[in-house]
Design a protein around this motif. Structure first.
Motif, PDB file in Angstrom:
ATOM      1  N   GLU A  57      55.691  19.201  71.062  1.00 50.47           N
ATOM      2  CA  GLU A  57      56.595  19.279  69.906  1.00 50.47           C
ATOM      3  C   GLU A  57      56.549  20.669  69.281  1.00 50.47           C
ATOM      4  O   GLU A  57      57.296  20.960  68.346  1.00 50.47           O
ATOM      5  CB  GLU A  57      56.187  18.249  68.837  1.00 50.47           C
ATOM      6  N   LEU A  58      55.614  21.491  69.722  1.00 48.49           N
ATOM      7  CA  LEU A  58      55.391  22.836  69.164  1.00 48.49           C
ATOM      8  C   LEU A  58      54.976  22.781  67.691  1.00 48.49           C
ATOM      9  O   LEU A  58      55.335  23.655  66.908  1.00 48.49           O
ATOM     10  CB  LEU A  58      56.651  23.708  69.303  1.00 48.49           C
ATOM     11  N   ASP A 116      57.720  32.166  58.016  1.00 52.07           N
ATOM     12  CA  ASP A 116      58.811  31.709  58.874  1.00 52.07           C
ATOM     13  C   ASP A 116      58.393  30.533  59.759  1.00 52.07           C
ATOM     14  O   ASP A 116      59.234  29.778  60.240  1.00 52.07           O
ATOM     15  CB  ASP A 116      59.317  32.851  59.756  1.00 52.07           C
ATOM     16  N   LEU A 117      57.103  30.404  60.013  1.00 51.10           N
ATOM     17  CA  LEU A 117      56.617  29.330  60.885  1.00 51.10           C
ATOM     18  C   LEU A 117      56.281  28.054  60.118  1.00 51.10           C
ATOM     19  O   LEU A 117      56.022  27.014  60.712  1.00 51.10           O
ATOM     20  CB  LEU A 117      55.356  29.789  61.629  1.00 51.10           C
ATOM     21  N   GLN A 136      56.766  17.754  59.433  1.00 52.62           N
ATOM     22  CA  GLN A 136      56.204  18.211  60.713  1.00 52.62           C
ATOM     23  C   GLN A 136      57.303  18.311  61.754  1.00 52.62           C
ATOM     24  O   GLN A 136      57.068  18.102  62.933  1.00 52.62           O
ATOM     25  CB  GLN A 136      55.115  17.248  61.174  1.00 52.62           C
ATOM     26  N   VAL A 137      58.512  18.583  61.306  1.00 50.40           N
ATOM     27  CA  VAL A 137      59.645  18.755  62.214  1.00 50.40           C
ATOM     28  C   VAL A 137      60.280  20.120  61.933  1.00 50.40           C
ATOM     29  O   VAL A 137      60.101  20.679  60.859  1.00 50.40           O
ATOM     30  CB  VAL A 137      60.680  17.621  62.031  1.00 50.40           C
ATOM     31  N   MET A 138      61.019  20.635  62.934  1.00 47.92           N
ATOM     32  CA  MET A 138      61.545  21.999  62.840  1.00 47.92           C
ATOM     33  C   MET A 138      62.532  22.186  61.688  1.00 47.92           C
ATOM     34  O   MET A 138      62.660  23.250  61.136  1.00 47.92           O
ATOM     35  CB  MET A 138      62.262  22.373  64.146  1.00 47.92           C
ATOM     36  N   LYS A 166      55.118  25.753  63.065  1.00 52.16           N
ATOM     37  CA  LYS A 166      55.744  25.845  64.376  1.00 52.16           C
ATOM     38  C   LYS A 166      54.900  26.811  65.209  1.00 52.16           C
ATOM     39  O   LYS A 166      54.560  27.898  64.741  1.00 52.16           O
ATOM     40  CB  LYS A 166      57.161  26.386  64.212  1.00 52.16           C
ATOM     41  N   LEU A 168      54.346  28.672  69.221  1.00 51.02           N
ATOM     42  CA  LEU A 168      55.169  29.072  70.370  1.00 51.02           C
ATOM     43  C   LEU A 168      54.294  29.350  71.583  1.00 51.02           C
ATOM     44  O   LEU A 168      53.087  29.570  71.449  1.00 51.02           O
ATOM     45  CB  LEU A 168      55.980  30.328  70.022  1.00 51.02           C
TER      46      LEU A 168
ATOM     47  N   HIS B 163      65.640  31.897  57.864  1.00 50.82           N
ATOM     48  CA  HIS B 163      64.972  32.896  58.695  1.00 50.82           C
ATOM     49  C   HIS B 163      65.844  34.122  58.944  1.00 50.82           C
ATOM     50  O   HIS B 163      65.389  35.106  59.520  1.00 50.82           O
ATOM     51  CB  HIS B 163      64.582  32.291  60.045  1.00 50.82           C
ATOM     52  N   VAL B 241      59.516  22.772  77.225  1.00 51.94           N
ATOM     53  CA  VAL B 241      58.773  23.457  76.169  1.00 51.94           C
ATOM     54  C   VAL B 241      57.312  23.657  76.583  1.00 51.94           C
ATOM     55  O   VAL B 241      56.732  24.725  76.381  1.00 51.94           O
ATOM     56  CB  VAL B 241      58.886  22.643  74.860  1.00 51.94           C
ATOM     57  N   THR B 343      65.870  13.958  60.976  1.00 53.46           N
ATOM     58  CA  THR B 343      65.088  14.628  62.016  1.00 53.46           C
ATOM     59  C   THR B 343      63.904  13.745  62.383  1.00 53.46           C
ATOM     60  O   THR B 343      63.410  12.979  61.557  1.00 53.46           O
ATOM     61  CB  THR B 343      64.552  16.006  61.595  1.00 53.46           C
ATOM     62  N   ARG B 346      60.287  14.792  68.484  1.00 50.45           N
ATOM     63  CA  ARG B 346      61.049  14.506  69.697  1.00 50.45           C
ATOM     64  C   ARG B 346      60.477  13.337  70.486  1.00 50.45           C
ATOM     65  O   ARG B 346      61.201  12.542  71.076  1.00 50.45           O
ATOM     66  CB  ARG B 346      61.106  15.763  70.560  1.00 50.45           C
ATOM     67  N   ASP B 375      65.061  20.887  68.492  1.00 53.75           N
ATOM     68  CA  ASP B 375      64.426  20.908  67.177  1.00 53.75           C
ATOM     69  C   ASP B 375      64.335  19.534  66.510  1.00 53.75           C
ATOM     70  O   ASP B 375      63.972  19.436  65.342  1.00 53.75           O
ATOM     71  CB  ASP B 375      65.111  21.926  66.262  1.00 53.75           C
ATOM     72  N   GLY B 410      57.780   9.953  61.066  1.00 54.22           N
ATOM     73  CA  GLY B 410      57.246  11.298  60.802  1.00 54.22           C
ATOM     74  C   GLY B 410      58.316  12.365  60.660  1.00 54.22           C
ATOM     75  O   GLY B 410      58.007  13.552  60.652  1.00 54.22           O
TER      76      GLY B 410
END
Lengths: 357, 478
Positions: A57-58, A116-117, A136-138, A166, A168, B163, B241, B343, B346, B375, B410
């Protein structure tokens, strides 16, 4: 990996009730930063450990006191990293302290800052309430972005108890090219042009007549980008210990940073030519300049033209002077009201950011 | 003289009288945003064309304690720009000028009414573009994008609006000019720029924005992959990913969306598929070439029964066309549809889709899903008929339960559309009273009278407790 949030809440509530002031202390690596810490130490380093990590999930969730070294280790096992390259002054640091100070490493202009993360946080405000913002989601646009607002707040709004970030993948290839460029203006133009062309650039620092440029990403993209520079510029070469250079720059271990002279940081537009910067370091592809010496704050602030940025006294302050860029009255008023809403008794880090906050 | 007539007279002293709109007919286009189920007739609509005029409108409204609802193009999907019956709609549509593009520094200074895509179009000659691309990008304004912290299909790699914005100029409820962010990449103090992004017009009226521009990728290529089950498609995304590849875009559609999109634009999607992935790689030609093969191999090893790699720009556009027109395509198969915006992590996708299918049966309403798989942003489209009495109310309840499910696994109630009026009740599911009280504290710091966009974004505390009690009852009954 203890969760001591209940203890922290208790300490904060009693400090607030008794009108005592607290200085939030992690691992002490950024004690020098900001104005002089005052108040009783509130130790948060013990509130540490990974809460959740889903590599696919990153997303990584850690307690605020977790050390950067531990985070590095956990992420590296899955080939991942925090791309913002958090500095480790004296080799240490916590994630909460890193977010509170929002100091980023050399990759900042291209890969973002810790701010930003940030996906979400738990904070403990001055009322001793443990609050959860973001997630905990983007993507998450419910409510105001209180989590990112902690970036650079120097702990004045509360204790960062937990952060979701997040993460990477670690880039498969990294290459550093160093080119002899005596004139810093020529170097600035070069790196700005490069940033407008290549997606692979991840570092650009000019120091002492040398321009260091880093590329990272897919092997083929990195090789191509490096090859182009080597072809275009005579005297450019591949750097063998490139990664060490970027780490030393990140952690302020280069010879430039030695000594006890006041160290000033300019955060400016990437094409700004700050008078005197040729004696310093120009990092972030032109967006961050370091200068050393005994200067008056006003004189340095005046070097920034047309509101193109800010300056702050990063290290080696002489007394208890202001260290961050002067703030216009309208923004000051908002800051004071926000502070009062998060921390009505002014418990946290009084005066650490500004004397009036 | 009524308050309306009095204010209109005052506004006409400094705004072209033609753009102080008082009559119902001319106000009609302003009665809702993109979520047309929520409508309201405002007291007045004004369209100033200088920043000083904006400031004077705000000051006058502040003096008269009249609500102000800022508005861009009105493409929002959460009724965030729905007028207030006793308020003034402050349209920023005339602020549509790109003030300056600095190609070397890669920044653009723009007025808030500039359309999202217009920035990329203007920057294209320098080989640059503005990354966030909400699907309304041909119409939506950058001011609205900041207010909602808009996303798009490229968020995993390029981030959200927050961002990509460096500086925002705004006017506060008291008429003060405030600069958030600055010329550099960071400024000292609390990150008010982050706070402004996604603040839904509650903290100030945005008058100018400086955005980051990125180099246009040398190449982009897309892989389409069709699967017999959602779980395999979800696993394939995770595998991409986990292999260290961050695609520019990674989208998934479920079988209902696939059929609707294919019938609409004949992109060549296999209609028998249960899930379809579109994965775009962008960057240098070498990088794309290296990754596209790896991604195709990953999809194959996760049991994709059909894989197609775009061989030309035209083919890439065609493959995307189906996804990008999924909403209007679904619109063809139902009189109305209601688009949700939760959201989820995933890994929860298969579970969430199964649960949603059960609810779909229960409510007797079809639901199609498009998913920003990279995302975790899920857009269930609930199909309904507004002309059937009670059907919209049923749809809303179904939608509310989907959002509750997102929070339970979540996730959150909104990834990119915002809260507005639409999801204000569900805020009580995602946040506790202490968090909501803190939100009110932030609002007070900027706008103590509660004059800017009242009734949006942040719920009144006492309604939160009522809603939580109600939704518990519903869940228990279900």
């Amino acid at each position: 990996m203890p969760d001591i949030s209940a203890k922290l809440v208790e300490q904060i509530r009693s400090a607030s009730a008794e009108k005592r002031q607290l200085q939030i202390v992690g691992r002490g690596s950024k004690h020098f930063y900001g104005r002089t810490p005052v108040g009783e130490p509130l130790a948060v380093a013990e509130h540490e450990g990974v809460v959740n990590y889903h590599p696919a999930e990153l997303v990584l969730t850690v307690r605020g006191g977790t050390s950067l070294a531990e985070i590095d280790g956990v992420l590296a096992e899955h080939g991942q990293t925090l791309p913002c390259e958090l500095p480790r002054f004296n080799g240490d640091g916590t994630i909460g302290g890193s977010l509170a100070c929002n100091i980023s490493g050399p990759a900042r202009p291209w890969l973002g800052s810790l701010r930003d993360l940030v996906l979400g946080t738990k904070i403990i405000n001055g009322r001793g309430e443990l609050l959860r913002f973001g997630g905990q989601v983007m993507k998450n646009v419910a409510g105001y972005d209180v989590s990112r607002m902690q970036a650079g707040a120097m702990g004045c709004l509360g204790v960062i108890a937990e952060v979701s970030l997040k993460v990477l993948p670690i880039p498969t290839a990294v290459t550093t090219v160093v080119a002899e460029i005596e004139n810093h203006k020529e170097a600035l133009t070069l790196v700005n042009r490069l940033s407008g062309r290549s997606n692979a650039i991840s570092g650009a620092c000019w120091w002492g007549g040398k321009q260091y440029i880093r590329f990272q990403g897919a092997r083929s993209a990195v090789d191509k980008a490096a090859k182009e520079i080597l072809k275009d510029r005579t005297g450019a070469s591949l750097m063998k210990d490139g990664q060490q250079f970027w780490r030393d720059l990140r952690d302020q271990k280069l010879a430039f940073f030695e000594g006890l002279e006041p160290l000033w940081r300019f955060s400016v537009g990437s094409t700004a030519d700050i008078p005197g910067c040729k004696h310093g370091i120009i990092d972030w592809g032109g967006a961050q300049h370091w200068i050393k010496g005994d200067y008056r704050f006003d004189d340095l602030a005046a070097r920034i033209l047309r509101g193109m940025g800010e300056v702050n006294l990063f290290r080696n302050r002489r007394g208890d002077e202001e260290v961050f860029h002067p703030m216009p009255a309208a923004r000051q008023a908002i800051h004071k009201r926000l502070k009062a809403s998060f921390d009505p008794d002014f418990v946290f880090n009084p005066g650490r950011l500004y004397s009036w906050l | 003289m009524s308050e309306k007539a009095q204010l209109a007279t005052l506004f006409r002293e400094f705004i072209d009288p033609e753009f102080v709109i008082v009559d119902e007919e001319t106000q009609r286009p302003y009665e809702c945003d993109g979520l047309s189920m929520y409508c309201e007739q405002p007291m007045l609509v004004v369209l100033p064309d200088t920043i000083d005029q904006v400031r004077r409108v705000i000051k006058l409204c502040h003096q008269h304690n009249v609500p102000v609802v800022p508005r861009g193009a009105g493409t929002g999907l959460c009724a965030g720009a729905m007028p207030h019956a006793e308020g003034v709609v402050l349209s920023m549509a005339k602020f549509n000028r790109i003030i300056d593009i600095d190609p070397l520094a890669r920044v653009a200074r723009v007025q808030p009414g500039v359309r999202n895509i217009a920035i990329s179009e203007a920057a294209f000659r320098y080989g640059l573009y503005y990354a966030p691309d909400p699907s309304s990008q041909i119409a939506c304004t950058i001011g609205g994008n900041v207010s909602e912290n808009s996303g798009g299909v490229h968020c995993l790699k390029y981030g959200l609006t927050v961002h990509n914005v460096l500086k925002v100029e705004m006017i506060t409820a008291e008429g003060e000019c405030l600069t958030l962010g600055g010329g550099g990449l960071d400024t000292a103090g609390f990150d008010l720029l982050a706070l402004a992004n996604g603040s839904e017009g509650l903290l100030g009226v945005i008058t100018e924005i400086t955005v980051k521009l990125l180099p246009v990728p040398e190449k982009a290529q897309v892989v389409m992959a069709a699967f017999n089950d959602v779980q395999s498609a979800g696993n394939a995304v995770s595998a991409v990913v986990s292999n260290g590849i961050i695609p520019g875009g990674l989208e998934m559609m479920d079988r209902h969306a696939i059929v609707a999109a294919e019938d609409f634009c004949h992109a060549g999607y296999p209609k028998e598929a249960q899930a379809l992935l579109l994965c775009e790689l962008d960057g240098s030609a070498e990088e794309v070439k290296e990754y596209i093969q790896r991604v195709a191999a990953i999809f194959e090893s996760h049991n994709a029964f059909q894989i197609r790699i775009s061989q030309s720009e035209a083919e890439r556009m065609l493959l995307w066309k189906g996804r990008k027109s999924a909403f209007p395509a679904v619109g063809r198969i139902s009189p109305d549809y209601y688009c949700m915006d939760g959201t989820i992590p995933r890994g929860q996708l298969a579970h969430v889709l199964t649960e949603m299918e059960k609810m779909s049966q229960e409510y007797g309403l079809r639901v199609a899903n498009v998913f920003h798989a990279g995302d975790g942003n899920l857009h269930p489209l609930i199909l309904f008929d507004a002309n059937v009495p009670g059907e919209f109310e049923k749809t809303e309840e179904f939608g509310g339960r989907i959002l509750q499910l997102c929070v339970e696994v979540g996730g959150c109630i909104t990834g990119e559309h915002g809260v507005g009026v639409e999801k204000i009740k569900q805020m009580a599911i995602q946040f506790g009273d202490a968090e909501i009280a803190q939100f009110h504290g932030i609002k007070d710091a900027f706008d103590s009278q509660g004059m800017l966009n009242p009734g949006k974004g942040i719920p009144v505390l006492k309604y939160c407790q009522e809603y939580r009690a109600l939704s518990q009852t519903q869940t228990a009954q279900a």
